[in-house]
Design an enzyme around this catalytic site. Structure first.
Site, mmCIF file in Angstrom:
data_model
loop_
_atom_site.group_PDB
_atom_site.id
_atom_site.type_symbol
_atom_site.label_atom_id
_atom_site.label_comp_id
_atom_site.label_asym_id
_atom_site.label_seq_id
_atom_site.Cartn_x
_atom_site.Cartn_y
_atom_site.Cartn_z
ATOM 1 C CD GLU B 34 -1.891 -1.649 0.391
ATOM 2 O OE1 GLU B 34 -2.818 -1.448 -0.660
ATOM 3 O OE2 GLU B 34 -2.025 -2.965 -0.514
ATOM 4 C CE LYS B 164 1.189 -14.626 15.707
ATOM 5 N NZ LYS B 164 1.909 -15.780 14.922
ATOM 6 C CG ASP B 240 4.412 -13.797 13.613
ATOM 7 O OD1 ASP B 240 3.487 -13.718 12.931
ATOM 8 O OD2 ASP B 240 4.295 -14.827 14.623
ATOM 9 C CG HIS B 335 -6.239 6.862 -5.184
ATOM 10 N ND1 HIS B 335 -5.871 5.813 -4.756
ATOM 11 C CD2 HIS B 335 -7.797 6.219 -5.706
ATOM 12 C CE1 HIS B 335 -6.343 4.976 -5.813
ATOM 13 N NE2 HIS B 335 -7.481 5.275 -6.306
#
Lengths: 348, 348, 348, 348
Positions: B34, B164, B240, B335
């Site tokens: 991104e 997580k 991670d 954008h």
């Protein structure tokens, strides 16, 4: 300095798929620094392959964006909510004008005080649709503000979408591709390949994934480590991996049935696409092609197909870890085996 | 096929840091598909650099793992909970025996029916500590099961950790490095650099990050897009990255004060380390070295230092996006600017 | 007009209690407009009485109040948090000065931006302690503000307490009396009295109370209708019945074991007392006396004893409803039987 | 022993109502042991009366029940979900056959593994509708099971409804009557009657109700003490007061605007009715009559009218408490004043 972070990648499996969305054997691409995940998914894939195949069914597909407008008081906000709902057809046209693929599926209003939140849902073809839906939402928002001078701009994105934050809304109202993958594993395979029993996995799933998660104050979540497989699959296929946040909010079910261990994963919110800058990276294209996700199909079909493989990877890794955790000492033993082979740490 | 997923990486900034943990100017490493995130963080970094610097303070650091044992009934489970708490010193020794760095910080029991969940917290030095804490937890669990034959093994990991998955427990009881970064931005800089006002950012933060998130059924979360910066920083430094899930559950506060816009990010759960297989990847080592996170320091200090830079990246990206969303049309304008330069999609 | 709302009240049972907190047979007082609840609890009580008795164990007892102060920035807030923790002994004295019974048990800080939330936990004897803890919190807050002129008053109550709102904090950090009641019901009694089987109840509990609640976006909750019994017991014993909100967040577990159906309720947050204006209402005094909860005991013992009976009522009603819902058509049949006898609607 | 719990009851106010649902001045009936609530609501009512009146708007009204069926695997569950949705018209007729008033409004399926949860929404006229919707759900469930022999009975109530448990689903999909009450209070009245300022209330609302609740791990909730007013209003009007659980999950907004303090309460889930055994209690009938809620109106209109008064009581009590908490020491001062007059403890 390097201008790329390089994440170890492998194709693991193959997994056996038994319809209705996909049939055949396919290797699953995974990219992760948590390399023990490769063998974990591999073990699960073996189970699918040797026992008739995993089945997966897509339930829904949509992308969402919420906008915020401000009225003078709650009565006006409520009136606007009703009025906007009544203009769905016109707003559908507005959306159609923003992109070849984008279609308006739903407008859900929420009035809080004098604020009006509008959660917009779109069909976005084979794109994950972050962008396409923002663009469409902007057009809808502009249209609303032009026609209703009593309303003021609040925000183009109001967290009721909700992107990359844990919430209940995505699971309840839909966001991304939602699907289930399931299969019944014969008792024998539970023993020989997974070194466990259907009863043990079912018991652990209830106590860890359902009750343990509830104790932790989890929200719409009941699984062991969906996020690990999602991250690895997202990275390997050029997805926006920050969407593991909502992807992690899925459910595992496990039951001891007469014919074996029924094991399912339900993924309410996979944000994946086969087109766009991410999936166009060469390594991602490669992986998508191998999965047959870059072929000529009706818009959206490649993305849904990709979601099926993602669910397969999640199913395989989830099964393998749960099986390991039913056996005292197995998790660390697996880890130490990996470590001796220089492979880092096991999944959680 | 390629054996690596290659994620575009840049060092962005520099950001100005004004203590107490870190002082000076530092470029922040980010790896993400991104790519508009780069300019977003860059704009925030400029704000820190030109206005006296961002301050960051570490509140806590610990890694957790929960284990599950089963008693015959609730009375026995409650007795075991009390007994185990009383043996803290001995269990501390057990933990010390598992690793040079690992230390037991806390045992928190939860009894549900006849089940006893024990949430164990550890100090794990400069390692993120997934592994070290699993190993230590296994030793504790074995010790408990040996000494209390009335108890049975339930699970080495019981989701009360919680790793997580979104939850409330990590924020309330601590997991990972928890810290706050804040700064007051003069009104002039709000206008000239951010094209907004303190009032507009504060209003948006309340309506979007607090109220919008609550409406979405969010849990212990109030921010716009922490996950984007976390993913990029985690990938660039060999973490991670599936831990963006819990990392995403932080809070932004914004207030219009006399001297300017007070803007803070509170990150309860950063799971980062400077040692281990991930951070040892060459590109990660490089980035860690540039941030001064591979120097000789007391155990844990490098990891905490790294967390400060992570928080800085989050602060910069969060500020920039919120500022953009106060201005109708700005998000898509940014954008489109990016797109013309071939840079993909904006953050959300 | 009437100056009292009159709620139908009965003593139901008796329930059989088998220690360790309470032994013997006791009728459970319930006041509710949902009169089918009487027979529901009665059926559960019969199960306890005829099968060796219900066991209940108290895990914790405390009352909480959170206060909010504001520092100039996060660094100061973090310093204040540490400083206040270090002054625990002095603050303990401050609390002791506010009441004969009140004792400070814990101070837990949370820093968010420049805000410092302090969650204070107190022992409040036999009082539910809303008031006693507010008074003590005010004294602590005043002391802190006097000694730290850099801090400003934020609020005497900051929702991190948290009173009468659903949350995860009460279950994780404790609020009110927390306890478990459990018992194993022989298979024969499941069949003859409950018209069901251990397997059916266990399956329903997993699918409805655990998975169904998670799907609903529930938070730290896994039960069918604790709130019904809590309301009725609270009203009958003069409690602040708005505390059913947090009371409703408890867990039912059910397992088919060799000897029968293991069935437990875990109640993390019962806010009950035996002294104060509510429990002093004549009808409440009466009920408390019958339960042996107005006797001379060490402070807190009567309140804990009362909580045990409350848990017993919850256990009985929860079991009965779950059993009924395993049988197609049974819920409405029971309802219609009640209705013919003019007794209103069944619990949910 | 007594066969009634007797709860002190008063009519408080009058509150001034300024449409669109209700206009005029009305006393609000409240029954509670927490008697300081009477003066708290009274102060709020004075604010409404003297400043042009409170406005309230109903957003939605429905009652829900979720049922559970079990398919053989996920593919069959998904097919059943689609098939049942397609039979809406027929199921609408099935529902119509169960009661004169009951109408099927919506069926929302959720597939998890091989389980199919169906959340059914009904119009239930002037009844709160617990019973009417259970009866209708049973008819729908029977019909489905008869026509689809591949499905098995799971449960007549599956916690996705969700009744008397905190969740996100009721706020997002609707349950009960949902409405907003709001008003702008001139700055002068803030000072003279509430002893505070618009800015102070707005700041406290953000920090306590929004941020504090989020920190506590609250779910879809942002208020100080809705539950207190709901309990009192529910008891006074014969409602099932255990529904304060979901009622407590509402939002307060507060803003300093040029003309004064804009203050709103949004109540997504009021479960109230004007017919049935509870509302037929003499004291309840009395109160309902005074509020004009037992008149001849189209079905549902009396219940919605009642909900408006309930919201008014909530607005009044919420405002008064928040105002008090902006002033250091005020909460306990109010309490001590009450106590001297023998009136128990203040709300929280």
């Amino acid at each position: 300095m390097s201008d790329e972070a390089r994440i170890p990648m492998r194709r693991v499996g193959p997994a056996g798929m038994a319809g209705p969305e996909v049939e055949g054997e396919y290797e699953l691409p995974l990219a992760t620094l948590e390399t023990p995940l490769f063998s974990s998914v591999k073990r699960g894939a073996r189970v699918t392959r040797e026992n008739g195949g995993l089945r997966a069914v897509v339930l829904d597909a949509r992308m969402t964006r919420s906008v915020l407008v401000e009225a003078d008081d709650a009565v006006e906000a409520a009136e606007a909510a009703r009025g906007i709902a009544a203009e769905f057809d016109r707003l559908e046209d507005v959306v159609r004008g923003t992109s070849r693929y984008c279609r308006l599926l739903e407008i859900r209003p929420q009035v809080v005080g004098r604020l009006l939140y509008l959660r917009l849902a779109f069909f976005t073809g084979d794109a994950a649709g972050h962008n396409m839906s923002t663009q469409a939402a902007e057009a809808v928002l502009n249209d609303i503000l032009e026609r209703r001078p009593g309303l003021c701009y609040g925000s183009i994105s109001a967290n009721l979408c909700t992107d990359k934050k844990p919430s209940a809304v995505n699971g309840l109202l839909g966001r991304g591709i939602s699907l289930v993958a399931d299969m019944t594993i014969p008792h024998e395979a539970c023993e020989s390949v997974l070194k466990t029993s259907a009863e043990a996995v079912a018991r652990l799933n209830e106590r860890k994934n359902l009750l343990g998660t509830a104790l932790a104050g989890g929200v719409r979540s009941g699984n062991a480590h969906f996020a690990n497989m999602l991250l690895a699959f997202y990275l390997a296929t050029g997805q926006d991996a920050a969407n593991v946040v909502e992807g992690s909010q899925g459910f595992t079910t496990a039951e001891a049935r007469e014919e074996g261990l029924y094991f399912s994963v339900t993924l309410p919110s996979l944000i994946v696409g086969t087109v766009g800058p991410g999936p166009s990276q060469p390594y991602a294209q490669d992986n998508l092609a191998t999965l047959g996700c870059r072929e000529e199909r009706e818009p959206g079909a490649n993305a849904r197909r990709l979601a099926v493989f993602c669910a397969a990877a999640v199913w395989c890794g989830e099964l393998s870890l749960l099986a390991a955790q039913t056996v005292p000492g197995e998790l660390m033993r697996a880890h130490r085996r990996m470590e001796r082979r220089g492979r880092g740490k096991p999944e959680t």
